[in-house]
Design a protein around this motif. Structure first.
Motif, mmCIF file in Angstrom:
data_model
loop_
_atom_site.group_PDB
_atom_site.id
_atom_site.type_symbol
_atom_site.label_atom_id
_atom_site.label_comp_id
_atom_site.label_asym_id
_atom_site.label_seq_id
_atom_site.Cartn_x
_atom_site.Cartn_y
_atom_site.Cartn_z
ATOM 1 N N ASP A 329 0.820 -1.221 0.000
ATOM 2 C CA ASP A 329 0.000 0.000 0.000
ATOM 3 C C ASP A 329 0.853 1.271 0.000
ATOM 4 O O ASP A 329 2.008 1.270 0.402
ATOM 5 N N GLU A 330 0.238 2.327 -0.492
ATOM 6 C CA GLU A 330 0.708 3.700 -0.323
ATOM 7 C C GLU A 330 2.154 3.933 -0.731
ATOM 8 O O GLU A 330 2.955 4.433 0.055
ATOM 9 N N TRP A 357 -2.734 -5.196 -0.241
ATOM 10 C CA TRP A 357 -3.697 -4.095 -0.277
ATOM 11 C C TRP A 357 -3.997 -3.748 -1.734
ATOM 12 O O TRP A 357 -3.167 -3.997 -2.619
ATOM 13 N N TRP A 374 -9.470 -1.269 0.365
ATOM 14 C CA TRP A 374 -9.571 -0.406 1.545
ATOM 15 C C TRP A 374 -10.025 1.009 1.235
ATOM 16 O O TRP A 374 -10.733 1.610 2.000
ATOM 17 N N TYR A 395 -12.961 0.570 8.919
ATOM 18 C CA TYR A 395 -11.726 1.062 9.547
ATOM 19 C C TYR A 395 -12.017 1.440 11.002
ATOM 20 O O TYR A 395 -12.533 2.503 11.308
ATOM 21 N N TRP A 439 -5.850 -0.079 12.890
ATOM 22 C CA TRP A 439 -4.534 0.579 12.836
ATOM 23 C C TRP A 439 -4.302 1.229 14.183
ATOM 24 O O TRP A 439 -5.241 1.763 14.793
#
Ligand code: ACM
Length: 521
Positions: A329-330, A357, A374, A395, A439
Motif C-alpha cells: 500500500d501507499e 492491499w 480499503w 476502519y 490501525w
C-alpha cells in the motif's frame, strides 16, 4: 430466502422482553440461518454424559470445558446418541452446510451437535455457549440452569471473516492477541491478520536477519509500546488460534512502510537514503510519527529480492495457513509493479498464496492473488478475489462516534458507527469475505484497542456470517444489547455505543466500558 422461525408465543415474548434483561429467548450473534425456538425447556442435569462420534473428541472437550462452571458433572465417552449431550460428525452435511455449518438441537432430554467437520461442531458449541447464562464466562454458577428448546441449522455467508490488528505502530503481545482470539471465536470469526511490520516497528523475529527484531523492533509510534514476537510466540499464538478455528494471516508490508527494516539493514536504502522522501527520520534514528508513504526499499537494487525471499521464506516456514500478506500500500515508484509481480512469484514459489492491499492490482499479478480493498480507488488491471475492508465501513481506527479522541478520520470525518459497519452490503461476486483493520497509530493500550474493536467487530461478524436478507439493524442492536454482560464477563472494555440499549449498567461489571482518553499533544 432463509427464514427466522419463532413459535408465536415466543415471538411476542421475544419482542416484549428482548430489551432490558436477558430474556428467555437468548440472543445469538451472528444471526443463524434458521432458528426455531420451542416452548419446552432443557434442564441441565446433575450428571450428564457427553458422547462423541469419530473425530469429535476435541469438540467434546470444548463442550466439557464450557460446562465446567455449571452444576452439571460431565463424563465424556465415545458413543452414539446418548441422553445428555451428543456430538457427531456427519460428512454428508457438507453439501448443504459447508465445512463450517452445523445443526444444534436442544430437546427436553438432550442436546445434539452435528456438523460435517470439527469446525462446524466448534461453531455449534459457540451458539450453545450464547444460549447458556453469560455469568458462566467468568465463574461458577451455583444454580439450576434451564435452557429453551431450539433447533438451529446454520452456515456462514462468507469463507473469510477477519479482524486485523496492527502490532507495528504500537505493539500488542501474545496476552492481548489471545484475548482477542477468544472473543473473535465466540462470534465465529475465522481470520486474524497481524500487521507485523511498518515504519515504526518490526515485530517478528527473522532468524537469518536478526537485526530486524533487535533494532527494528525498538521503536513505536509516540506513546505506543515497542517489542516483537519471537517465532516461538508466533507459533504458539497460531496454535491457540487454530484450536478456535482462526487462521493467522501474517503481513510483511513492502515495498513501502518499511523504515524499521531500512534502519536495521541500511544497505536496502538507496545511496544517501534517497528513497526516504522527505526524510522523516534520519537513519539510524527511530521513527515515531504518523506520516505514511515516505519510505521504501531501493527498488533499483537487486539485493532487495534476496532480503524479501529470506524474510518471506521464514514467515512461510512458521505459518500453517496458505496465505502471506505482502502489504503493497501507499507507495509511488516506477518499479512498484515489477516489485509486486516478483514478490507474488516469491510467495507462490514458497507454496503460498499472496494477499496485498488493493494497489497491488495495478500490477499484473497471478490470478491466485487476493486483493484487500480499503479505499476503493485503484484502477485494477486484473480480476482477482477480494477481501472487503472498505474504510467507510471497516476502519476501526476511526471514531465510534463523531469527535471521539485519539482516532483517525481521513476516510470518514464523523467516524465509523456501529450502523455504518452494519450497513455494508456487496453484490460483487469476487468478494470472498470481510475484514476490519485496527490501525494503532492512536491506539496505545489494551483498553483502547478493546474500545475500538468492540462492539463493532460483532457487527462485522454478523455481516460475514449471516445472509443479507436475515440482517436487520434494529433486531441486531436488540440482540447485541443482550450481550453487554457477556462482554463484561469477558473483560472486554467495549464502547457503550448509544446505538444500543445495553443489559449492563455503565459502571457495572468488571470494566465499565468507554474510558475517555486525553488527546496527545
Ligand atoms: C492502509 O490503510 N494503508 C492499507
Amino acid at each position: 430466502m432463509r427464514v427466522l422461525k419463532l413459535s408465536l408465543a415466543f415471538f411476542f415474548l421475544g419482542l416484549l422482553n428482548i430489551t432490558a434483561q436477558e430474556s428467555r429467548v437468548p440472543a445469538i450473534i451472528p444471526q443463524p440461518q434458521e432458528i426455531t425456538w420451542q416452548e419446552g425447556e432443557f434442564i441441565l442435569p446433575e450428571r450428564a454424559v457427553i458422547c462423541y462420534g469419530p473425530n469429535a473428541k476435541t469438540s467434546a472437550e470444548w463442550l466439557q470445558q464450557l460446562l465446567l462452571n455449571t452444576n452439571t458433572e460431565t463424563y465424556s465417552m465415545k458413543g452414539e446418541d446418548c441422553r445428555g449431550f451428543s456430538l457427531e460428525i456427519e460428512e454428508s452435511l457438507k453439501e448443504n452446510l459447508g465445512a463450517e455449518g452445523y445443526e444444534l438441537k436442544i430437546e427436553d432430554d438432550k442436546v445434539s451437535f452435528t456438523a460435517a467437520t470439527e469446525k462446524g461442531l466448534f461453531y455449534a458449541i459457540q451458539s450453545f455457549r450464547q444460549i447458556l447464562p453469560s455469568a458462566l464466562e467468568q465463574g461458577r454458577l451455583n444454580e439450576e440452569i434451564r435452557l429453551p428448546q431450539v433447533t438451529i441449522t446454520d452456515s456462514p455467508k462468507y469463507e473469510w471473516r477477519g479482524s486485523m490488528l496492527d502490532i507495528a505502530r504500537s505493539f500488542f503481545g501474545p496476552g492481548y492477541i489471545k484475548k482477542h482470539i477468544d472473543r473473535m471465536a465466540l462470534y465465529k470469526l475465522n481470520r486474524l491478520h497481524l500487521h507485523l511490520t511498518d515504519d515504526q516497528g518490526w515485530r517478528i523475529e527473522i532468524k537469518n536477519k536478526p537485526e530486524l527484531a533487535e533494532k527494528g523492533s525498538m521503536g513505536a509510534v509516540k506513546g505506543g509500546r515497542s517489542g516483537y514476537l519471537t517465532q516461538a510466540e508466533y507459533k504458539e499464538i497460531q496454535e491457540y488460534a487454530a484450536a478456535r478455528n482462526i487462521m493467522i494471516i501474517p503481513e510483511i508490508d513492502m515495498p513501502g512502510h518499511i523504515y524499521a527494516a531500512l534502519l536495521a539493514y541500511p544497505e536496502l536504502n538507496c545511496d544517501d537514503n534517497a528513497n526516504l522522501t522527505p526524510k522523516r527520520a534520519i537513519p539510524p534514528g527511530l521513527f515515531h510519527g504518523y506520516e505514511v508513504g515516505w519510505s521504501k526499499f531501493c527498488l533499483d537494487k537487486p539485493e532487495i529480492y534476496d532480503f524479501v525471499a529470506t524474510v518471506l521464506g521464514e514467515v512461510a516456514e512458521i505459518t500453517d495457513g496458505p496465505y502471506l500478506h505482502i502489504g503493497g500500500d501507499e507507495i509511488e515508484d516506477e518499479r512498484y509493479e515489477e516489485f509486486v509481480v516478483k514478490a507474488d512469484s516469491i510467495v507462490r514459489g514458497l507454496g503460498k498464496t499472496a494477499i496485498g492491499w488493493e494497489e497491488v492490482t495495478k500490477a499484473k499479478v497471478d490470478e491466485s492473488f487476493i486483493s484487500q480493498r480499503w479505499h476503493g480507488k485503484t484502477e485494477s488491471v486484473v480480476n482477482v478475489k477480494i477481501i472487503e475492508s472498505i474504510c467507510s465501513h471497516f476502519y476501526f481506527d476511526h471514531a465510534n462516534v463523531e469527535g471521539q479522541k485519539l482516532t483517525n478520520n481521513w476516510c470518514k470525518e464523523d467516524g465509523v458507527s456501529l450502523r455504518d459497519v452494519y450497513d455494508f452490503t456487496s453484490d460483487n461476486k469476487s468478494v470472498i469475505g470481510v475484514e476490519a483493520p485496527l490501525w494503532t497509530e492512536k491506539v496505545l493500550s489494551d483498553a483502547a484497542a478493546d474500545n475500538r474493536f468492540w462492539p463493532r467487530t460483532i457487527a462485522l461478524a454478523e455481516i460475514g456470517w449471516s445472509e443479507d436478507e436475515d440482517r436487520d439493524f434494529v433486531n441486531f442492536t436488540k440482540r447485541l444489547g443482550m450481550h453487554g454482560k457477556r462482554l463484561d464477563h469477558l473483560q472486554a472494555n467495549y464502547f457503550r455505543t448509544p446505538e444500543v440499549e445495553w443489559n449492563s449498567e455503565k459502571g457495572e461489571g468488571i470494566f465499565s466500558g468507554y474510558m475517555p482518553e486525553k488527546e496527545e499533544k
